[in-house]
Design a protein around this motif. Structure first.
Motif, mmCIF file in Angstrom:
data_model
loop_
_atom_site.group_PDB
_atom_site.id
_atom_site.type_symbol
_atom_site.label_atom_id
_atom_site.label_comp_id
_atom_site.label_asym_id
_atom_site.label_seq_id
_atom_site.Cartn_x
_atom_site.Cartn_y
_atom_site.Cartn_z
ATOM 1 N N ALA A 66 0.745 -1.129 0.110
ATOM 2 C CA ALA A 66 -0.241 -0.009 0.066
ATOM 3 C C ALA A 66 0.868 1.348 -0.040
ATOM 4 O O ALA A 66 0.705 2.290 -0.722
ATOM 5 C CB ALA A 66 -0.810 -0.132 1.233
ATOM 6 N N GLU A 67 1.786 1.187 0.650
ATOM 7 C CA GLU A 67 2.839 2.371 0.875
ATOM 8 C C GLU A 67 3.432 2.720 -0.587
ATOM 9 O O GLU A 67 3.740 3.776 -0.873
ATOM 10 C CB GLU A 67 3.950 2.088 1.907
ATOM 11 C CG GLU A 67 3.199 2.257 3.368
ATOM 12 C CD GLU A 67 4.281 2.121 4.557
ATOM 13 O OE1 GLU A 67 5.744 1.589 3.876
ATOM 14 O OE2 GLU A 67 4.194 2.279 5.566
ATOM 15 N N VAL A 68 4.092 1.440 -1.006
ATOM 16 C CA VAL A 68 4.625 1.504 -2.545
ATOM 17 C C VAL A 68 3.758 2.188 -3.325
ATOM 18 O O VAL A 68 4.077 3.523 -4.188
ATOM 19 C CB VAL A 68 5.083 0.304 -2.843
ATOM 20 C CG1 VAL A 68 5.470 0.346 -4.564
ATOM 21 C CG2 VAL A 68 6.321 -0.268 -2.015
ATOM 22 N N GLN A 69 2.338 1.829 -3.487
ATOM 23 C CA GLN A 69 1.334 2.274 -4.584
ATOM 24 C C GLN A 69 1.269 3.827 -4.045
ATOM 25 O O GLN A 69 1.016 4.650 -4.894
ATOM 26 C CB GLN A 69 0.225 1.591 -4.446
ATOM 27 C CG GLN A 69 0.171 0.177 -5.090
ATOM 28 C CD GLN A 69 -0.840 -0.399 -5.328
ATOM 29 O OE1 GLN A 69 -1.682 -0.572 -4.581
ATOM 30 N NE2 GLN A 69 -1.319 -1.045 -6.286
ATOM 31 N N GLU A 70 1.163 4.254 -2.941
ATOM 32 C CA GLU A 70 0.767 5.751 -2.528
ATOM 33 C C GLU A 70 1.961 6.610 -2.789
ATOM 34 O O GLU A 70 1.726 7.802 -3.289
ATOM 35 C CB GLU A 70 0.391 5.496 -1.066
ATOM 36 C CG GLU A 70 0.233 6.979 -0.374
ATOM 37 C CD GLU A 70 -0.259 7.040 0.830
ATOM 38 O OE1 GLU A 70 -0.376 8.177 1.616
ATOM 39 O OE2 GLU A 70 -0.719 6.015 1.713
ATOM 40 N N ARG A 71 3.105 6.098 -2.578
ATOM 41 C CA ARG A 71 4.288 6.801 -2.644
ATOM 42 C C ARG A 71 4.811 7.107 -4.181
ATOM 43 O O ARG A 71 5.616 7.922 -4.589
ATOM 44 C CB ARG A 71 5.596 6.335 -1.954
ATOM 45 C CG ARG A 71 5.332 6.491 -0.383
ATOM 46 C CD ARG A 71 6.567 5.690 0.075
ATOM 47 N NE ARG A 71 7.845 6.066 -0.244
ATOM 48 C CZ ARG A 71 8.831 5.460 -0.106
ATOM 49 N NH1 ARG A 71 9.158 4.485 0.395
ATOM 50 N NH2 ARG A 71 10.083 5.767 -0.705
ATOM 51 N N SER A 72 4.473 6.028 -5.085
ATOM 52 C CA SER A 72 4.835 5.851 -6.286
ATOM 53 C C SER A 72 4.578 6.767 -7.252
ATOM 54 O O SER A 72 3.267 7.573 -7.053
ATOM 55 C CB SER A 72 4.492 4.631 -7.030
ATOM 56 O OG SER A 72 3.221 4.317 -7.186
ATOM 57 N N GLU A 73 5.415 7.626 -8.065
ATOM 58 C CA GLU A 73 5.019 8.721 -9.242
ATOM 59 C C GLU A 73 4.321 7.851 -10.212
ATOM 60 O O GLU A 73 3.411 8.670 -10.887
ATOM 61 C CB GLU A 73 6.230 9.025 -9.568
ATOM 62 C CG GLU A 73 7.086 9.866 -8.641
ATOM 63 C CD GLU A 73 8.461 10.217 -8.706
ATOM 64 O OE1 GLU A 73 8.852 9.777 -9.769
ATOM 65 O OE2 GLU A 73 9.124 10.890 -7.879
ATOM 66 N N ASN A 74 4.624 6.761 -10.552
ATOM 67 C CA ASN A 74 4.113 5.943 -11.626
ATOM 68 C C ASN A 74 4.163 4.595 -11.496
ATOM 69 O O ASN A 74 4.961 4.163 -10.591
ATOM 70 C CB ASN A 74 4.630 6.726 -13.044
ATOM 71 C CG ASN A 74 6.246 6.462 -13.169
ATOM 72 O OD1 ASN A 74 6.608 5.502 -12.947
ATOM 73 N ND2 ASN A 74 6.521 7.715 -13.258
ATOM 74 N N ALA A 75 3.713 3.717 -12.612
ATOM 75 C CA ALA A 75 4.031 2.093 -12.388
ATOM 76 C C ALA A 75 5.341 1.888 -12.393
ATOM 77 O O ALA A 75 5.933 0.732 -11.832
ATOM 78 C CB ALA A 75 3.204 1.509 -13.779
ATOM 79 N N ILE A 76 6.275 2.722 -13.361
ATOM 80 C CA ILE A 76 7.802 2.316 -13.396
ATOM 81 C C ILE A 76 8.548 2.676 -11.989
ATOM 82 O O ILE A 76 9.203 1.767 -11.506
ATOM 83 C CB ILE A 76 8.278 3.254 -14.232
ATOM 84 C CG1 ILE A 76 7.790 2.944 -15.768
ATOM 85 C CG2 ILE A 76 9.844 2.805 -14.469
ATOM 86 C CD1 ILE A 76 7.911 1.465 -16.329
ATOM 87 N N HIS A 77 7.867 3.557 -11.172
ATOM 88 C CA HIS A 77 8.465 3.892 -9.877
ATOM 89 C C HIS A 77 8.115 3.166 -9.012
ATOM 90 O O HIS A 77 8.818 2.752 -8.159
ATOM 91 C CB HIS A 77 7.948 5.312 -9.538
ATOM 92 C CG HIS A 77 8.756 5.856 -8.266
ATOM 93 N ND1 HIS A 77 8.007 6.696 -7.431
ATOM 94 C CD2 HIS A 77 9.949 5.889 -8.054
ATOM 95 C CE1 HIS A 77 8.873 6.955 -6.518
ATOM 96 N NE2 HIS A 77 10.136 6.381 -7.022
ATOM 97 N N CYS A 182 10.082 -7.477 -15.349
ATOM 98 C CA CYS A 182 10.008 -6.028 -15.684
ATOM 99 C C CYS A 182 10.066 -6.009 -17.167
ATOM 100 O O CYS A 182 9.259 -5.359 -17.815
ATOM 101 C CB CYS A 182 10.823 -5.307 -14.712
ATOM 102 S SG CYS A 182 10.450 -5.361 -13.215
ATOM 103 N N TYR A 183 11.210 -6.346 -17.701
ATOM 104 C CA TYR A 183 11.498 -6.238 -18.985
ATOM 105 C C TYR A 183 10.635 -6.630 -19.872
ATOM 106 O O TYR A 183 10.324 -5.837 -21.289
ATOM 107 C CB TYR A 183 13.062 -6.342 -19.473
ATOM 108 C CG TYR A 183 13.954 -5.387 -18.996
ATOM 109 C CD1 TYR A 183 14.102 -4.155 -19.736
ATOM 110 C CD2 TYR A 183 14.648 -5.483 -17.918
ATOM 111 C CE1 TYR A 183 14.990 -3.425 -19.370
ATOM 112 C CE2 TYR A 183 15.666 -4.655 -17.543
ATOM 113 C CZ TYR A 183 15.916 -3.649 -18.150
ATOM 114 O OH TYR A 183 16.666 -2.427 -17.611
ATOM 115 N N GLY A 184 9.939 -7.677 -19.725
ATOM 116 C CA GLY A 184 8.847 -8.270 -20.628
ATOM 117 C C GLY A 184 7.865 -7.377 -20.538
ATOM 118 O O GLY A 184 6.667 -7.742 -21.413
#
Length: 208
Positions: A66-77, A182-184
């Motif tokens: 949840a924290e990662v999704q909240e903090r992230s700028e975008n899906a790559i982040h 990820c690269y896929g």
């Protein structure tokens, strides 16, 4: 007198370090400096200890997601933040822990399976769909399929028979599998952005 949560915390730390099967109730009692009888005032058997420890670990994982999704700028982040987490924490986990739970503690394994099939799966699917909407992930992928693939990759990386810890750098195993996944997913634009974050990660690791 130690509380139920304190006992579970001590057990959890031992399980993560040594695996579940090799840790006894005597080990937990010794870790806390109490008698085994005190532990049995709160837990009927080791199964109950393992179940509570599993719940505690998964609740932390849920909070992290949840924290990662909240903090992230975008899906790559999000991918970058998960990569950083792997580098910092995965080395602390004993590779036998999932195998031990699956084989010897059915209640704890069901707790893990339920978490994997709900929280983990939904989070990965959500991230993949987000990346597709942003144009960073390929438009032709099927999130519901790749989310399941990612979950099985995590299980694979924890398999000590396939990747014995005395032969493989366990952090590197998780990272190699994760990067391959990820690269896929990535479009050309996604690759550029992902590698931009990756350089930041490498620079940060070098400084530390």
């Amino acid at each position: 007198m130690e509380s139920k949560e304190q006992i579970a915390n001590a057990a959890e730390q031992l399980f993560l370090k040594y695996g579940v099967r090799s840790v006894t109730m005597d080990d937990i009692a010794k870790q806390l400096g109490i008698s085994k009888k005190t532990i049995y005032q709160y837990f009927a058997d080791k199964d109950e200890v393992v179940e509570l420890a599993t719940l505690r670990i998964l609740e932390r994982e849920k909070k992290l997601l949840a924290e990662v999704q909240e903090r992230s700028e975008n899906a790559i982040h999000e991918l970058y933040l998960f990569t950083r987490y792997i580098r910092q924490h995965i080395v602390e986990v004993n590779p036998s822990i999932l195998f031990d739970i699956q084989k010897y503690h059915r209640g704890a394994w069901k707790i893990y399976q339920d978490f994997k099939g709900s929280v983990f799966l939904q989070t990965i699917e959500s991230s993949i769909r987000k990346g597709m909407e942003e144009g960073h992930f390929r438009a032709d992928i099927k999130p519901e399929i790749l989310a399941k693939l990612r979950i099985e990759q995590v299980n694979l990386a924890f398999n000590n028979e396939i990747f014995p810890k005395h032969e493989f750098d366990w952090t590197e195993v998780h990272l190699q599998i994760f990067y391959n996944f990820c690269y896929g997913l990535l479009t050309t634009e996604g690759v550029e952005l992902f590698e931009k974050y990756a350089k930041t990660l490498t620079t940060h690791a070098t400084k530390n």
